[in-house]
Design a protein around this motif. Structure first.
Motif, PDB file in Angstrom:
ATOM      1  N   LEU A  59      38.454  40.784  53.245  1.00 45.24           N
ATOM      2  CA  LEU A  59      38.645  40.796  54.699  1.00 45.24           C
ATOM      3  C   LEU A  59      38.907  39.396  55.242  1.00 45.24           C
ATOM      4  N   ALA A  60      38.233  38.400  54.690  1.00 46.72           N
ATOM      5  CA  ALA A  60      38.473  37.012  55.115  1.00 46.72           C
ATOM      6  C   ALA A  60      39.893  36.587  54.734  1.00 46.72           C
ATOM      7  N   ALA A  61      40.356  36.994  53.560  1.00 52.14           N
ATOM      8  CA  ALA A  61      41.733  36.680  53.158  1.00 52.14           C
ATOM      9  C   ALA A  61      42.721  37.295  54.131  1.00 52.14           C
ATOM     10  N   ALA A  62      42.491  38.546  54.502  1.00 54.66           N
ATOM     11  CA  ALA A  62      43.395  39.221  55.441  1.00 54.66           C
ATOM     12  C   ALA A  62      43.386  38.532  56.795  1.00 54.66           C
ATOM     13  N   ILE A  90      34.640  35.317  42.544  1.00 56.83           N
ATOM     14  CA  ILE A  90      33.279  34.769  42.659  1.00 56.83           C
ATOM     15  C   ILE A  90      32.385  35.720  43.444  1.00 56.83           C
ATOM     16  N   CYS A  91      32.888  36.194  44.564  1.00 54.75           N
ATOM     17  CA  CYS A  91      32.095  37.110  45.397  1.00 54.75           C
ATOM     18  C   CYS A  91      31.797  38.423  44.677  1.00 54.75           C
ATOM     19  N   PRO A 117      28.406  48.970  42.426  1.00 52.51           N
ATOM     20  CA  PRO A 117      27.414  47.969  42.814  1.00 52.51           C
ATOM     21  C   PRO A 117      27.666  47.435  44.225  1.00 52.51           C
ATOM     22  N   ILE A 118      26.641  46.906  44.811  1.00 57.97           N
ATOM     23  CA  ILE A 118      26.807  46.154  46.053  1.00 57.97           C
ATOM     24  C   ILE A 118      27.274  44.764  45.649  1.00 57.97           C
ATOM     25  N   ASN A 119      28.356  44.288  46.248  1.00 60.23           N
ATOM     26  CA  ASN A 119      28.788  42.917  45.991  1.00 60.23           C
ATOM     27  C   ASN A 119      29.485  42.363  47.231  1.00 60.23           C
ATOM     28  N   LEU A 120      29.879  41.112  47.157  1.00 62.36           N
ATOM     29  CA  LEU A 120      30.475  40.447  48.323  1.00 62.36           C
ATOM     30  C   LEU A 120      31.998  40.411  48.297  1.00 62.36           C
ATOM     31  N   ALA A 121      32.622  41.148  47.379  1.00 62.74           N
ATOM     32  CA  ALA A 121      34.083  41.104  47.273  1.00 62.74           C
ATOM     33  C   ALA A 121      34.771  41.550  48.553  1.00 62.74           C
ATOM     34  N   ALA A 122      34.231  42.561  49.219  1.00 62.99           N
ATOM     35  CA  ALA A 122      34.862  43.041  50.461  1.00 62.99           C
ATOM     36  C   ALA A 122      34.920  41.934  51.506  1.00 62.99           C
TER      37      ALA A 122
END
Length: 180
Positions: free
Chosen positions: A44-47, A21-22, A35-40
């Motif tokens: 990081l939240a998962a980690a 989704i991110c 692209p700029i996206n929110l996957a990172a």
């Protein structure tokens, strides 16, 4: 070897979905294929919340879904061609970021500054893998690659690190039972 419980698999699946989704919350830039996206943020939240093994499991599932053609990558793209393309190193770098960040945060109760540093280290590994892959694939020079694939992303990634570290700090005690 520790067995994986249903609750842990569910948490990893949820972070796999969050990463997908991110990835769609993206902004293409005219001067780079990255692209700029929110996957990172999701990585990081998962980690921070699932630990090393859980984060790696969630990101590996995300990458496998994308490799199989499910449109989970930015721009609703999927397939091996995306992984082999100019952004493929950054996608693979998510796996390194999940592992490094989760490993550095393996002891629960890390202070906010230590959490931020672990996330910076994880994202630095992602940048390294992605930029090396980009250089090999495009043949561009290091300055050009850094100018189109790293420097423009630093301010946004600083915000993503801050948000993921804040979320990790706030939810860590509640999520401790989800760590794999």
């Amino acid at each position: 070897m520790q067995s994986i419980h249903t609750r842990e698999l569910t948490a990893a699946a949820l972070f796999c979905a969050l990463t997908a989704i991110c990835s769609q919350i993206s902004l293409p830039l005219p001067f780079t294929p990255v692209p700029i996206n929110l996957a990172a943020f999701a990585v990081l939240a998962a980690a921070g919340l699932l630990g090393c093994r859980g984060a790696v499991l969630s990101i590996a599932a995300y990458l496998l879904l994308g490799a199989a053609g499910v449109p989970v990558f930015a721009g609703f793209r999927g397939g091996l061609s995306v992984l082999a393309g100019p952004t493929g190193g950054y996608l693979a770098g998510y796996l390194a970021a999940a592992w490094i960040t989760g490993w550095l945060l393996k002891a629960p109760g890390k202070k906010a500054f230590a959490t931020v540093l672990a996330m910076v280290a994880g994202l630095a590994a992602c940048y390294l893998l992605g930029t090396v892959w980009f250089l090999m694939l495009t043949g561009s020079g290091l300055a050009a690659a850094l100018g189109s694939c790293v420097v423009p992303f630093l301010p946004g990634d600083a915000v993503k690190i801050a948000a993921a570290a804040f979320l990790t700090q706030k939810l860590q005690r509640k999520a401790r039972h989800l760590s794999i």
